[in-house]
Scaffold this active site. Sequence first.
Site, PDB file in Angstrom:
ATOM      1  CE  LYS A  79      -3.865   1.949   2.691  1.00 46.09           C
ATOM      2  NZ  LYS A  79      -4.748   1.687   3.851  1.00 46.09           N
ATOM      3  CB  SER A 150      -7.995   3.433   3.073  1.00 47.22           C
ATOM      4  OG  SER A 150      -7.087   2.902   4.022  1.00 47.22           O
ATOM      5  CB  SER A 174      -8.281   0.704   6.040  1.00 46.67           C
ATOM      6  OG  SER A 174      -9.039   1.877   6.169  1.00 46.67           O
TER       7      SER A 174
END
Length: 495
Positions: A79, A150, A174
């Site tokens: 990420k 996210s 997330s």
Amino acid sequence: MRPYELTLAQAARAIAARELSPVELTASVLDRIDAVEGHLGAYVTVLADAACQAAARAEEDIAAGRRRGPLHGVPMGLKDLIDVAGLPTTASSRVRASAPAADHDSTVASRLRAAGAVLLGKTHTHEFAYGLTTPQTRNAWSHDRVAGGSSGGSAVAVAAGEATFALGTDTGGSIRVPAALNGVVGLKPTHGRVPARGVTPLSWSLDHVGPITRTVEDAGLVLAALLGGAADTGTAPGPTPRPSDGSLTGLRVGVPRNHYFDRVHPEVEQAVRAAIDTLGELGAELVGVDIPMTKYLQATQWGLMVPEATAYHERTLRTSPELYADDVRTLLEAGGLVPAGDYLRARRSRTLMRAAWTRLFRTVDVIAAPTVPATAARRDQQTIRWPDGSEESVSDAYVRLSAPANITGMPALTLPVGADTTGLPIGMQLIGEPFGEATVVRVGHAYEMTRALKPGERGKGMPPHATGTPPHTIGTPPHATGTHPAPAAQATSLR
């Protein structure tokens, strides 16, 4: 089965047996990225040349007898909140469009590098992790649905075969939300157990770093590396045991009587309750439990997260607010209006909530519940209307069931347990007591094994095979067992 379709454990065994080389595996995954990334938008950047070079080094090391463990030579995504030396960390934001390259690896990147994993690239996040949809990324099952956030890029990459595993971060769900919405596994460890040094924070007292994988077994392997496990053993060390026979005899599974099944889509509830019944069939004792302090959950989560996020962004919010997306800028500006007293009350509430949950875990070993109350929303959908007539924003709905594990800091795992009538994945969440990752992995893997026993059986509500993909589906992400292939996307069907 093509190499990109393999689970991490399958790939590791094939590499160890010299049946598959890291170069072949990485090339297969890169080809997969070329085929589907244009439709999915999982990556901020793909490092194809560097990945091929790292795979070649891994192949040479393994051939020379220097295999470092199950992650050696396995391609993964990170990420884009996670620092990697020599690469910018953009947080998927225009605020960092000209960000310089990081000087040092984050702790987790360093540990994965030491374990021999091959970095494919940086995956998209909802801007600065401040959202539950990741709008630039499309769901791996259906391109008109949200990816979840996210860590949407990481979840989609794993589900679609664009990475064998990936890392995400989790502040209010997330990791678990996008994993559940894309039919893969997401593990949020105990708060602070996996170091967050070198990871851009959203809310430092709620943030966690953890793996997104295709199976629970895979999550255990990645967690071992993230904890600094003995990479040269080739096996997961103590924190992540896998049961030999799948028996859960003597283990107490808490089934919530409140909160977790309130305002939940009937198909989600049906699939999760069926999975819980399976845990009972494996020998677990199913114990009804009352979740404490539920009316304070949302106020506590937002009371902590919003002011902490605003404090981190204070300078850039003042100098270049126009560079933030509207939704993120609004939240950051709202954080500046939170009185110090409200923040301190949220901290006090968290202390009381942690104590109450600690008492709850004297009666059970793990809590099983839905991960999210509904499957992936349409990309243009703003709210969810419930049968009682109430309406809830998509983001509030997705965070509602995942936030308690962030507030309490307890480990939580999501794994796929079925699909709704449109074929969209449904996830079950397993929450353990602090430092109880071994328990949630054990329970999740035991359930996983029940599906692996019958690889030819779809099972009620299980995702469809590639031969029966619904319209607009990107591909067919892997089943909960990992015994079925990752998405066999037909890129031409999306043009």
